[in-house]
Design a protein around this motif. Structure first.
Motif, mmCIF file in Angstrom:
data_model
loop_
_atom_site.group_PDB
_atom_site.id
_atom_site.type_symbol
_atom_site.label_atom_id
_atom_site.label_comp_id
_atom_site.label_asym_id
_atom_site.label_seq_id
_atom_site.Cartn_x
_atom_site.Cartn_y
_atom_site.Cartn_z
ATOM 1 N N GLN A 23 -3.619 40.437 31.562
ATOM 2 C CA GLN A 23 -3.756 40.196 33.002
ATOM 3 C C GLN A 23 -3.957 38.711 33.290
ATOM 4 O OE1 GLN A 23 -6.971 42.370 34.746
ATOM 5 N NE2 GLN A 23 -6.401 41.892 36.841
ATOM 6 N N GLU A 64 -6.060 44.134 27.562
ATOM 7 C CA GLU A 64 -5.606 44.234 28.946
ATOM 8 C C GLU A 64 -6.059 43.033 29.763
ATOM 9 O OE1 GLU A 64 -7.106 47.936 30.333
ATOM 10 O OE2 GLU A 64 -5.540 49.141 29.357
ATOM 11 N N HIS A 107 -1.392 36.255 35.361
ATOM 12 C CA HIS A 107 -1.859 35.435 36.483
ATOM 13 C C HIS A 107 -1.468 33.972 36.285
ATOM 14 C CE1 HIS A 107 -4.334 34.192 39.827
ATOM 15 N NE2 HIS A 107 -5.009 33.361 39.056
#
Length: 307
Positions: free
Chosen positions: A50, A46, A54
């Motif tokens: 993430q 995760e 970004h």
């Protein structure tokens, strides 16, 4: 050595032996260890996803001035040309659990991050800071954030005529064509209650004779849930509308996809469907099945005997 001494030694030796673990307990222990390993690997995946999201967002960002952290230091509210005021009213501290207060603190942090990364940040206020929320904000060094933090209640910080409380239960709707007004303070209710206190913000606005309105969500998109959004989602919608002047894009980009109705699926519902082995026919209603069973039972009954 006497028999009594031997008995005592045997008892002591038995007590020193480690207690045996049953097979059931061993299986549970193994399952627990596997769960911990999977949880760690899942967290790593995760975090990697993430981080990649970004990076992709920064690459696709049109505002290249906001990519670096150093540029954010100069992106302050006092230097911004946007004078629109958005406030989160945090008077509901006593009505929330510790877990919900923690969720609210995270939502406020997301709001701050979204406003800070905007090219023209709005004037962001937090009022009625008290209790557990104040302690959590202090731990996270919120005093160093570029936010107007106020311990005083909403009605003492702003003029009565400037307040407009955003609540989904309001019969009034924000204008879908006009821009947000700099003379108005758009207030978001800072509460996380999982829909257990419906209409609380609306009742507060009515009791204090404040203006109130809802976002024009129904006019642009369909939702499969109530029009209740988290504080950070409302904040991002307002910031997006200030920037783009388009409610539809603001809703589609910031309302979670799980809350939006898939219009493509709705359009396909009108198309007649053919039955195939891979797509069996839909089950019939219970009443129809019951009638069919009665017909079968009557057909299978043997004819009466003529005696």
């Amino acid at each position: 050595m006497s028999a009594e001494e031997e008995t005592t030694l045997d008892l002591t030796t038995d007590n020193d032996k480690p207690s045996k673990i049953s097979k059931n307990q061993q299986r549970k222990q193994k399952r627990y260890e596997l769960m911990l390993e999977r949880r760690k690997s899942k967290r790593k995946e995760e975090k990697a996803k993430q981080k990649q999201r970004h990076i992709d967002k920064l690459k696709n960002s049109k505002d290249q001035s906001l990519v670096t952290r150093n540029s954010l230091k100069h992106n302050l509210m006092e230097k911004s040309s946007c004078r629109i005021r958005i406030c989160i009213d945090c008077r509901y501290d006593s009505l929330m659990s510790d877990k919900d207060i923690g969720s609210l603190q995270k939502q406020i942090a997301f709001c701050y991050s979204s406003n800070r990364r905007n090219t023209t940040p709005c004037q962001f206020y937090i009022t009625n800071i008290d209790g557990q929320l104040q302690k959590r904000l202090e731990v996270n060094s919120a005093k160093n954030w570029d936010i107007h933090l106020q311990n005083e209640p909403l009605e003492k910080v702003f003029d009565h005529d400037d307040i407009l409380y955003l609540t989904s239960e309001s019969e009034n709707v924000l204008s879908s064509t006009e821009p947000l007004d700099e003379r108005t303070v758009y207030v978001i209710g800072g509460i996380v209650d999982h829909n257990s206190r419906k209409g609380l913000c609306y009742q507060l606005a009515v009791e204090n004779k404040w203006r109130h309105a809802r976002l024009p969500i129904d006019e642009f998109i369909k939702m499969n849930t109530r029009r209740v959004l988290a504080c950070n989602h409302v904040m991002e919608i307002l910031l997006n509308y200030i920037k783009l002047g388009d409610w539809k894009k603001a809703f589609e980009e910031n309302i979670p996809k799980r809350k939006q109705v898939d219009t493509e699926m709705d359009d396909d519902d009108d198309i007649p469907k053919t039955v195939s082995p891979n797509h069996p026919e839909e089950p019939k209603p219970c009443a129809e099945i019951h009638e069919r069973r009665i017909e079968v039972d009557e057909a299978e009954d043997p004819p009466p005997l003529n005696l």
